[in-house]
Design an enzyme around this catalytic site. Structure first.
Site, PDB file in Angstrom:
ATOM      1  N   LYS A   1      -6.932 -19.608   0.575  1.00 27.08           N
ATOM      2  CA  LYS A   1      -7.864 -20.031   1.522  1.00 27.08           C
ATOM      3  C   LYS A   1      -8.020 -21.472   1.077  1.00 27.08           C
ATOM      4  CE  LYS A   1     -11.181 -16.310   2.241  1.00 27.08           C
ATOM      5  NZ  LYS A   1     -12.485 -15.768   2.227  1.00 27.08           N
TER       6      LYS A   1
ATOM      7  N   LYS B   1      -3.038  -9.936   6.973  1.00 23.78           N
ATOM      8  CA  LYS B   1      -4.262  -8.779   6.878  1.00 23.78           C
ATOM      9  C   LYS B   1      -5.263  -8.971   7.906  1.00 23.78           C
ATOM     10  CE  LYS B   1      -7.578 -10.112   3.709  1.00 23.78           C
ATOM     11  NZ  LYS B   1      -8.921  -9.404   3.248  1.00 23.78           N
TER      12      LYS B   1
ATOM     13  N   LYS C   1     -11.985 -11.223   8.580  1.00 23.01           N
ATOM     14  CA  LYS C   1     -13.281 -11.685   9.295  1.00 23.01           C
ATOM     15  C   LYS C   1     -12.779 -12.999   9.425  1.00 23.01           C
ATOM     16  CE  LYS C   1     -16.466  -8.772   6.672  1.00 23.01           C
ATOM     17  NZ  LYS C   1     -15.989  -9.127   5.422  1.00 23.01           N
TER      18      LYS C   1
HETATM   19  N1  AQP Z   1      -7.118  -5.876   6.431  1.00 26.53           N
HETATM   20  C1  AQP Z   1      -7.658  -4.952   5.573  1.00 26.53           C
HETATM   21  N2  AQP Z   1      -7.160  -3.681   5.389  1.00 26.53           N
HETATM   22  C2  AQP Z   1      -7.637  -2.825   4.358  1.00 26.53           C
HETATM   23  N3  AQP Z   1      -9.017  -3.424   3.535  1.00 26.53           N
HETATM   24  C3  AQP Z   1      -9.348  -4.540   3.829  1.00 26.53           C
HETATM   25  N4  AQP Z   1     -10.353  -5.128   3.321  1.00 26.53           N
HETATM   26  C4  AQP Z   1     -10.731  -6.507   3.881  1.00 26.53           C
HETATM   27  N5  AQP Z   1      -9.673  -6.628   4.843  1.00 26.53           N
HETATM   28  C5  AQP Z   1      -8.905  -5.365   4.721  1.00 26.53           C
HETATM   29  C6  AQP Z   1     -11.193  -4.484   2.398  1.00 26.53           C
HETATM   30  O1  AQP Z   1     -12.870  -4.558   2.842  1.00 26.53           O
HETATM   31  C7  AQP Z   1     -13.764  -4.717   1.686  1.00 26.53           C
HETATM   32  C8  AQP Z   1     -14.435  -5.940   2.067  1.00 26.53           C
HETATM   33  O2  AQP Z   1     -13.957  -7.221   2.062  1.00 26.53           O
HETATM   34  P1  AQP Z   1     -14.239  -8.708   2.492  1.00 26.53           P
HETATM   35  O3  AQP Z   1     -15.593  -8.477   2.611  1.00 26.53           O
HETATM   36  O4  AQP Z   1     -13.505  -9.662   1.665  1.00 26.53           O
HETATM   37  O5  AQP Z   1     -13.444  -8.556   4.025  1.00 26.53           O
HETATM   38  P2  AQP Z   1     -12.543  -9.797   4.627  1.00 26.53           P
HETATM   39  O6  AQP Z   1     -12.639  -9.166   6.135  1.00 26.53           O
HETATM   40  O7  AQP Z   1     -11.395  -9.655   3.781  1.00 26.53           O
HETATM   41  O8  AQP Z   1     -13.466 -10.940   4.709  1.00 26.53           O
HETATM   42  P3  AQP Z   1     -12.918 -12.563   4.671  1.00 26.53           P
HETATM   43  O9  AQP Z   1     -14.065 -13.002   5.020  1.00 26.53           O
HETATM   44  O10 AQP Z   1     -11.957 -12.487   5.942  1.00 26.53           O
HETATM   45  O11 AQP Z   1     -12.613 -12.545   3.399  1.00 26.53           O
HETATM   46  P4  AQP Z   1     -10.957 -12.706   2.927  1.00 26.53           P
HETATM   47  O12 AQP Z   1     -10.486 -14.119   3.081  1.00 26.53           O
HETATM   48  O13 AQP Z   1     -11.050 -12.170   1.768  1.00 26.53           O
HETATM   49  O14 AQP Z   1     -10.125 -11.851   3.813  1.00 26.53           O
HETATM   50  C9  AQP Z   1     -12.659  -5.027   0.486  1.00 26.53           C
HETATM   51  O15 AQP Z   1     -12.674  -3.638  -0.437  1.00 26.53           O
HETATM   52  C10 AQP Z   1     -11.426  -5.465   1.046  1.00 26.53           C
HETATM   53  O16 AQP Z   1     -10.346  -5.190  -0.002  1.00 26.53           O
END
Ligand code: AQP
Length: 327
Positions: A111, A192, A195
């Site tokens: 990040k 992955k 968001k």
């Molecule tokens: N791609 C994914 N596959 C499986 N599980 C996932 N999680 C997130 N992405 C995947 C799981 O969802 C939960 C909430 O995670 P989050 O709020 O961090 O979601 P995000 O989409 O990962 O959000 P951001 O803002 O984009 O942050 P980062 O940078 O972390 O990816 C968690 O249990 C996560 O494991």
């Protein structure tokens, strides 16, 4: 019943990865566990956000969690910032973690490469996440695979703290789903689904209409050799579609692969399965969102229940480290 805690950031639209990797399980297991789930709005502040959007997304994610099946009567659903003990314990965790171990967090490295302004909060965020988990004597943390390293840090911090100050925290373990733990972006299947990736065609949102889901899956990047086989390294796009279909139908991706000889029918079945899996959530969300006060009411009750656990725990921590009593 085991105490379970997990959170989700209100940083954008909930996507299929969040649903299959985390939220679906939270709902399925809430009655077998003493379940606490949290909209981690403080984590969202690590990157500057539009305030009105953050407020709106916090409410939206709350209602989506309920629409996905969480029952706030049976479990605790609250917003992280409504329980100030999270930030209080986060400071203690920052003083327990070392600079070196926070520097090794892969998510921070990734990040911070993308961010124009790398906040100190982005760096220390795993300490706040450890506080979230440890505050509730959590035994299990159901998360997607991306959170594995952070939960391992929370374990290390709990053990270090207990070693220094005497038994205080339960040492939590993560539970990662066997299928669906890492749903990949449909356009960039080596990243992955997230968001924050800003890949609208590669991300299936839980509120996408059926046409959008069909279109995104139909256009998902695969490969040109035409053979249906589950191979994450050589065929990441196809493997992702197999994982999605397998997660939705509760099968193994290898077993799903054996049913197909062409990509087209696999894509069509994956799209149909995802549309059906999300339909109840979308219908329930539409009902809940019709009441503008619904999210506030859920979060208010949830924060009261959460504080009943967090306040005495924080008093125990304050005492353990030698802070004098406030009373
Ligand atoms: N791609 C994914 N596959 C499986 N599980 C996932 N999680 C997130 N992405 C995947 C799981 O969802 C939960 C909430 O995670 P989050 O709020 O961090 O979601 P995000 O989409 O990962 O959000 P951001 O803002 O984009 O942050 P980062 O940078 O972390 O990816 C968690 O249990 C996560 O494991």
């Amino acid at each position: 019943m085991a105490r379970v805690f997990s959170g989700i950031q209100p940083t954008g639209d909930l996507h299929l990865g969040n649903y299959l990797g985390a939220v679906r399980r939270w709902a399925a297991e809430q009655h077998e566990h003493d379940a606490i789930h949290c909209v981690v709005d403080l984590h969202a502040l690590t990157i500057p956000r539009d305030p009105a959007e953050l407020r709106a997304k916090t409410n939206e994610v709350t209602l989506l969690l309920v629409a996905a099946g969480l029952d706030p009567q049976a479990m605790i659903l609250f917003a992280q910032s409504h329980v100030p003990e999270h930030t209080e314990l986060a400071w203690v965790m920052e003083c327990t973690a070392s600079h070196g171990e926070l520097s090794r967090m892969v998510q921070f490295k990734e990040k911070s490469k993308q961010a124009a302004h790398v906040s100190a909060g982005l760096f220390t965020y795993p300490a706040l996440q450890a506080a979230d988990v440890l505050l509730y004597d959590t035994e299990e943390v159901p998360v997607g695979d991306d959170q594995r390293q952070h939960i391992e840090l929370a374990r290390d911090l709990a053990e270090r703290f207990n070693g220094r100050y005497g038994p205080t925290f339960v040492v939590p373990k993560h539970t990662i789903p066997p299928v669906g733990a890492r749903i990949m972006d449909l356009q960039e299947p080596t990243k992955k689904m997230s968001k924050s990736l800003d890949s609208p065609q590669g991300t299936i949102l839980v509120l996408d209409d059926p046409k959008a889901i069909e279109r995104k899956i139909k256009r998902a990047v695969t490969d040109s050799d035409g053979e249906v086989r589950y191979d994450i390294t050589e065929k990441p796009g196809l493997a992702n579609l197999l994982s999605i279909l397998a997660a939705v139908t509760d099968e193994q991706p290898e077993a799903v692969a054996e049913k197909y000889t062409q990509y087209g029918p696999l894509k069509a079945d994956a799209a149909a399965a995802v549309v059906e899996a999300l339909r109840p959530l979308q219908e329930r969300y539409a009902e809940l969102a019709a009441d503008p006060g619904a999210a506030d009411a859920i979060l208010r009750t949830g924060a009261e229940k959460a504080r009943a656990i967090a306040t005495p725990k924080m008093a125990q921590v304050r005492d353990a480290v030698g802070l004098t009593s406030r009373h």
